[in-house]
Design a protein around this motif. Structure first.
Motif, mmCIF file in Angstrom:
data_model
loop_
_atom_site.group_PDB
_atom_site.id
_atom_site.type_symbol
_atom_site.label_atom_id
_atom_site.label_comp_id
_atom_site.label_asym_id
_atom_site.label_seq_id
_atom_site.Cartn_x
_atom_site.Cartn_y
_atom_site.Cartn_z
ATOM 1 N N ARG A 1 0.870 -1.192 0.000
ATOM 2 C CA ARG A 1 0.000 0.000 0.000
ATOM 3 C C ARG A 1 0.898 1.230 0.000
ATOM 4 N N PHE A 2 1.399 1.577 -1.173
ATOM 5 C CA PHE A 2 2.396 2.639 -1.225
ATOM 6 C C PHE A 2 1.832 4.006 -0.837
ATOM 7 N N ASP A 3 0.562 4.209 -1.016
ATOM 8 C CA ASP A 3 -0.017 5.477 -0.561
ATOM 9 C C ASP A 3 0.121 5.610 0.956
ATOM 10 N N ALA A 4 -0.093 4.510 1.663
ATOM 11 C CA ALA A 4 0.037 4.531 3.127
ATOM 12 C C ALA A 4 1.490 4.740 3.534
ATOM 13 N N TYR A 5 2.420 4.090 2.835
ATOM 14 C CA TYR A 5 3.833 4.230 3.171
ATOM 15 C C TYR A 5 4.325 5.648 2.893
ATOM 16 N N ARG A 6 3.855 6.220 1.787
ATOM 17 C CA ARG A 6 4.261 7.595 1.464
ATOM 18 C C ARG A 6 3.744 8.582 2.495
ATOM 19 N N GLU A 7 2.533 8.357 2.986
ATOM 20 C CA GLU A 7 1.973 9.263 3.981
ATOM 21 C C GLU A 7 2.781 9.215 5.277
ATOM 22 N N VAL A 8 3.158 8.015 5.717
ATOM 23 C CA VAL A 8 3.984 7.896 6.918
ATOM 24 C C VAL A 8 5.352 8.526 6.671
ATOM 25 N N SER A 9 5.892 8.325 5.468
ATOM 26 C CA SER A 9 7.184 8.915 5.137
ATOM 27 C C SER A 9 7.135 10.435 5.230
ATOM 28 N N ARG A 10 6.023 11.033 4.802
ATOM 29 C CA ARG A 10 5.876 12.496 4.906
ATOM 30 C C ARG A 10 5.866 12.927 6.376
ATOM 31 N N GLN A 11 5.211 12.155 7.231
ATOM 32 C CA GLN A 11 5.213 12.474 8.663
ATOM 33 C C GLN A 11 6.631 12.445 9.231
ATOM 34 N N ILE A 12 7.375 11.421 8.856
ATOM 35 C CA ILE A 12 8.731 11.259 9.377
ATOM 36 C C ILE A 12 9.629 12.398 8.910
ATOM 37 N N ARG A 13 9.514 12.765 7.637
ATOM 38 C CA ARG A 13 10.361 13.846 7.119
ATOM 39 C C ARG A 13 10.019 15.183 7.762
ATOM 40 N N ALA A 14 8.752 15.369 8.109
ATOM 41 C CA ALA A 14 8.379 16.590 8.820
ATOM 42 C C ALA A 14 9.069 16.649 10.178
ATOM 43 N N ILE A 15 9.198 15.498 10.829
ATOM 44 C CA ILE A 15 9.918 15.446 12.100
ATOM 45 C C ILE A 15 11.388 15.798 11.883
ATOM 46 N N PHE A 16 11.998 15.227 10.844
ATOM 47 C CA PHE A 16 13.398 15.545 10.544
ATOM 48 C C PHE A 16 13.607 17.055 10.414
ATOM 49 N N HIS A 17 12.708 17.695 9.662
ATOM 50 C CA HIS A 17 12.881 19.116 9.361
ATOM 51 C C HIS A 17 12.657 20.012 10.584
ATOM 52 N N ALA A 18 12.119 19.442 11.639
ATOM 53 C CA ALA A 18 12.013 20.212 12.881
ATOM 54 C C ALA A 18 13.380 20.360 13.551
ATOM 55 N N TYR A 19 14.340 19.527 13.138
ATOM 56 C CA TYR A 19 15.656 19.540 13.763
ATOM 57 C C TYR A 19 16.758 20.043 12.841
ATOM 58 N N THR A 20 16.526 19.982 11.537
ATOM 59 C CA THR A 20 17.527 20.482 10.588
ATOM 60 C C THR A 20 16.901 20.651 9.204
ATOM 61 N N PRO A 21 17.341 21.658 8.458
ATOM 62 C CA PRO A 21 16.893 21.768 7.067
ATOM 63 C C PRO A 21 17.717 20.880 6.141
ATOM 64 N N HIS A 22 18.792 20.306 6.674
ATOM 65 C CA HIS A 22 19.722 19.532 5.850
ATOM 66 C C HIS A 22 19.360 18.045 5.925
ATOM 67 N N VAL A 23 18.389 17.659 5.104
ATOM 68 C CA VAL A 23 17.878 16.293 5.083
ATOM 69 C C VAL A 23 18.057 15.725 3.673
#
Length: 379
Positions: free
Chosen positions: A93-115
């Protein structure tokens, strides 16, 4: 070897003074399978494989319960089922995986813009600049893992070090749901303690060749000079020389350059009839063009890939004078490439299609080339 100890504040100060980076590699644990287990409580604690269960199906991801039996990604489904008779297959279910991936990347960007994302489930982060004032890269990695668990109910492993190569090795060290830190001065010893198969980029064939040459560990590799490595491994020898010493000068690239966009299909039964092949190509065109639009990619080269029943692979490509204008042109080139191969000499088990020779920013390309030249000169 015991796990390297966490980085202390004084180490961070020393790193900044020496100009060393603080790099975190975050890797989700059995990502696709974990999402399925999270969303379906009946799958929790059971061996799960994401992928097709038919004769030609392939495991896209396996839960840790399945990995205990030797099941792993890219394994034929029939082999996986033989290793683990109770294995449960679920469709991706790649739509579900992509949605979780977007959540995770949002967390990353809270700590650095260099992702620098590597895929849906892993990324490099440069946290040299301590945006949240946490004091150390280790605390930053711990905070990121904690937020991922709280916000997605999934676990992630992390590696913390002063370059990308070491951080990625470290993230594998204490999986699942673990963290490993390699401090300045520890990189070479850590790498040289590892079996050669742990080196990223060393596949089964390269490992077999190294074993024949008497190289089983990073320490064995470190004994070889560049001339010897180049003589046996070509340009790959330069990478091996640096890797055996824990050297990696690559920065985290926020805008990582994509080289191609594509997709492929493995058939449950070999195909050879022209009408069946044309129908399959149309479905692949739809999938790939959707990815092209999603990535806003512009490319000049369309490539058709065919894998025959004897496992021989051929590719046929056409490069245009300008970027592919639209879906109709992309489809037209793909159809011409297929028609030129008909009738096929043998049935095929796989068909793929890619768009490559993608548009790149000229300034970014020049900067990348200078950076690579500078790295080589330092060695």
């Amino acid at each position: 070897m015991s796990d390297p100890q966490p980085i202390h504040d004084e180490d961070d100060e020393e790193r900044e003074a020496d100009g060393l980076r603080k790099i975190i590699h975050v890797d989700m644990d059995a990502f696709f399978a974990s999402v399925e287990q999270r969303d379906n409580p009946e799958l929790r604690g059971r061996p799960v494989a994401v992928g097709g269960s038919s004769g030609r199906g392939v495991v896209a991801a396996a839960s840790y319960e399945a990995r205990k039996f030797g099941v792993k990604s890219a394994m034929p489904s029939v082999t996986a089922k033989r290793l683990c008779p109770d294995l449960i297959f679920v469709k991706s279910r790649f739509d579900a995986y992509r949605e979780v991936s977007r959540q995770i990347r949002a967390i990353f960007h809270a700590y650095t813009p260099h992702v620098e994302p590597l895929s849906l489930d892993e990324a490099y982060l440069d946290v040299t600049e301590d945006l949240q004032g946490l004091g150390t890269a280790t605390r930053t990695a711990q905070a990121i893992r904690r937020r991922i668990r709280e916000e997605t109910q999934l676990t992630a492993s992390a590696g913390v070090s002063y370059n990308k190569f070491l951080a990625k090795l470290a993230s594998d060290q204490n999986k699942p749901d673990g963290i490993c830190v390699i401090r300045p001065g520890e990189g070479a010893a850590f790498v040289q303690s590892l079996p050669i198969r742990r080196f990223h980029g060393v596949g089964p064939r390269a490992e077999e060749k190294m074993q024949r040459l008497g190289i089983a560990t990073g320490a064995d590799l470190a004994e070889k000079d560049t001339a010897w490595l180049r003589a046996h491994f070509g340009s790959f020898g330069d990478y091996l020389f640096r890797a055996a010493r824990g050297i990696d000068l690559r920065p985290v690239r926020t805008n990582r350059i994509r080289k191609s966009v594509g997709g492929e299909r493995t058939f449950s039964e070999d195909q050879s009839h022209p009408d069946e092949l044309r129908e399959t190509l149309e479905r692949i065109i739809e999938i790939v063009w959707d990815r092209i639009e999603h990535n806003k990619a512009r490319g000049r080269t369309v490539t058709l890939k065919l894998k025959y029943t004897d496992f021989r692979i051929i590719t046929r490509a056409q490069s245009l004078g300008d970027y592919v204008a639209d879906k109709a042109q992309f489809a037209g080139v793909a159809r011409d490439l297929l028609e030129a191969q008909l009738p096929l000499p043998l049935p095929i088990r796989l068909m793929g299609l890619t768009l490559s020779n993608l548009e790149r920013d000229a300034g970014a390309e020049a900067t990348e080339r200078k950076r690579d030249d500078a790295q080589l000169s330092l060695l």
